[in-house]
Write an enzyme that holds these catalytic residues in place. Structure first.
Site, PDB file in Angstrom:
ATOM      1  N   CYS A  66      51.692   3.582  10.521  1.00  7.35           N
ATOM      2  CA  CYS A  66      51.006   4.735   9.923  1.00  7.35           C
ATOM      3  C   CYS A  66      50.836   4.604   8.412  1.00  7.35           C
ATOM      4  O   CYS A  66      50.100   5.371   7.801  1.00  7.35           O
ATOM      5  CB  CYS A  66      51.710   6.041  10.281  1.00  7.35           C
ATOM      6  SG  CYS A  66      53.240   6.329   9.373  1.00  7.35           S
ATOM      7  N   HIS A 102      60.218  17.814  -0.983  1.00  8.26           N
ATOM      8  CA  HIS A 102      59.303  17.434   0.096  1.00  8.26           C
ATOM      9  C   HIS A 102      59.486  15.955   0.421  1.00  8.26           C
ATOM     10  O   HIS A 102      59.458  15.104  -0.469  1.00  8.26           O
ATOM     11  CB  HIS A 102      57.869  17.695  -0.362  1.00  8.26           C
ATOM     12  CG  HIS A 102      56.824  17.187   0.595  1.00  8.26           C
ATOM     13  ND1 HIS A 102      56.506  17.837   1.757  1.00  8.26           N
ATOM     14  CD2 HIS A 102      56.038  16.081   0.551  1.00  8.26           C
ATOM     15  CE1 HIS A 102      55.559  17.163   2.390  1.00  8.26           C
ATOM     16  NE2 HIS A 102      55.253  16.091   1.675  1.00  8.26           N
ATOM     17  N   HIS A 105      56.402  14.387   6.852  1.00 11.49           N
ATOM     18  CA  HIS A 105      56.223  15.195   8.053  1.00 11.49           C
ATOM     19  C   HIS A 105      56.907  14.509   9.235  1.00 11.49           C
ATOM     20  O   HIS A 105      57.149  13.304   9.205  1.00 11.49           O
ATOM     21  CB  HIS A 105      54.736  15.399   8.350  1.00 11.49           C
ATOM     22  CG  HIS A 105      54.058  16.290   7.361  1.00 11.49           C
ATOM     23  ND1 HIS A 105      53.542  15.813   6.172  1.00 11.49           N
ATOM     24  CD2 HIS A 105      53.864  17.637   7.343  1.00 11.49           C
ATOM     25  CE1 HIS A 105      53.034  16.824   5.484  1.00 11.49           C
ATOM     26  NE2 HIS A 105      53.214  17.948   6.163  1.00 11.49           N
ATOM     27  N   ASP A 109      55.483  11.698  18.331  1.00  8.44           N
ATOM     28  CA  ASP A 109      54.972  10.494  18.996  1.00  8.44           C
ATOM     29  C   ASP A 109      55.808   9.259  18.650  1.00  8.44           C
ATOM     30  O   ASP A 109      55.308   8.148  18.625  1.00  8.44           O
ATOM     31  CB  ASP A 109      53.499  10.276  18.624  1.00  8.44           C
ATOM     32  CG  ASP A 109      53.300  10.169  17.107  1.00  8.44           C
ATOM     33  OD1 ASP A 109      54.318  10.121  16.378  1.00  8.44           O
ATOM     34  OD2 ASP A 109      52.147  10.129  16.668  1.00  8.44           O
ATOM     35  N   ARG A 117      58.916  10.872  15.123  1.00  7.43           N
ATOM     36  CA  ARG A 117      58.500   9.957  14.062  1.00  7.43           C
ATOM     37  C   ARG A 117      58.580  10.697  12.736  1.00  7.43           C
ATOM     38  O   ARG A 117      57.717  11.516  12.434  1.00  7.43           O
ATOM     39  CB  ARG A 117      57.071   9.441  14.307  1.00  7.43           C
ATOM     40  CG  ARG A 117      56.501   8.637  13.134  1.00  7.43           C
ATOM     41  CD  ARG A 117      55.206   7.933  13.512  1.00  7.43           C
ATOM     42  NE  ARG A 117      54.167   8.861  13.963  1.00  7.43           N
ATOM     43  CZ  ARG A 117      53.206   9.366  13.176  1.00  7.43           C
ATOM     44  NH1 ARG A 117      53.132   9.028  11.906  1.00  7.43           N
ATOM     45  NH2 ARG A 117      52.308  10.199  13.683  1.00  7.43           N
ATOM     46  N   CYS A 119      57.885  10.610   9.166  1.00  6.62           N
ATOM     47  CA  CYS A 119      56.952   9.852   8.337  1.00  6.62           C
ATOM     48  C   CYS A 119      57.227  10.277   6.888  1.00  6.62           C
ATOM     49  O   CYS A 119      56.987  11.429   6.525  1.00  6.62           O
ATOM     50  CB  CYS A 119      55.558  10.239   8.809  1.00  6.62           C
ATOM     51  SG  CYS A 119      54.251   9.360   8.030  1.00  6.62           S
TER      52      CYS A 119
END
Ligand SMILES: [Zn+2]
Length: 130
Positions: A66, A102, A105, A109, A117, A119
């Protein structure tokens, strides 16, 4: 939160680099495939680059394709998940539970055993070998 300074924007402006501030405090996303930890395979722990809280173990890192470092599990109780509608669709934002920074996310999947996951922006992380 453990430290009252974590609520003050001025504290973060002084403590973080501009790049870290934009991601951790303004929730920006680093350019995909640009992060320094994307291809890192060493054994160690990934800490929050804002407050130093341990977030991810290298044992849970995997190559998701990704463009950001991806993990299938977080270290227990160090991450908060919040609903995020900022791009017009529901995503689950992940934040450091200690400082509220932060991180990225989490999606459903990922690989077994969790199917998750996480990310994560490299900028939000600070790696140290075990
Ligand atoms: Zn933190």
């Amino acid at each position: 939160m453990a430290n009252k300074n974590y609520e003050k924007i001025q504290y973060w402006r002084e403590k973080l680099t501009d790049e870290q501030f934009r991601v951790l405090r303004l929730k920006e996303t680093e350019v995909p495939f640009s992060g320094k930890y994307l291809d890192k395979k060493e054994e160690g722990i990934y800490y929050c680059s804002g407050c130093g809280s341990p977030l991810f173990d290298s044992d849970t890192k995997f190559n998701s394709g990704c463009g950001w470092p991806s993990f299938f599990a977080a270290i227990n109780d160090t991450i908060d998940v919040k609903q995020d509608y900022s791009i017009g669709m529901l995503r689950e934002e992940i934040l450091c539970s200690q400082c509220g920074g932060h991180l990225g996310h989490v999606f459903n999947d990922g690989p077994k055993p969790t199917g998750k996951r996480y990310c994560v922006n490299s900028i939000s992380l600070n790696f140290k070998t075990k």
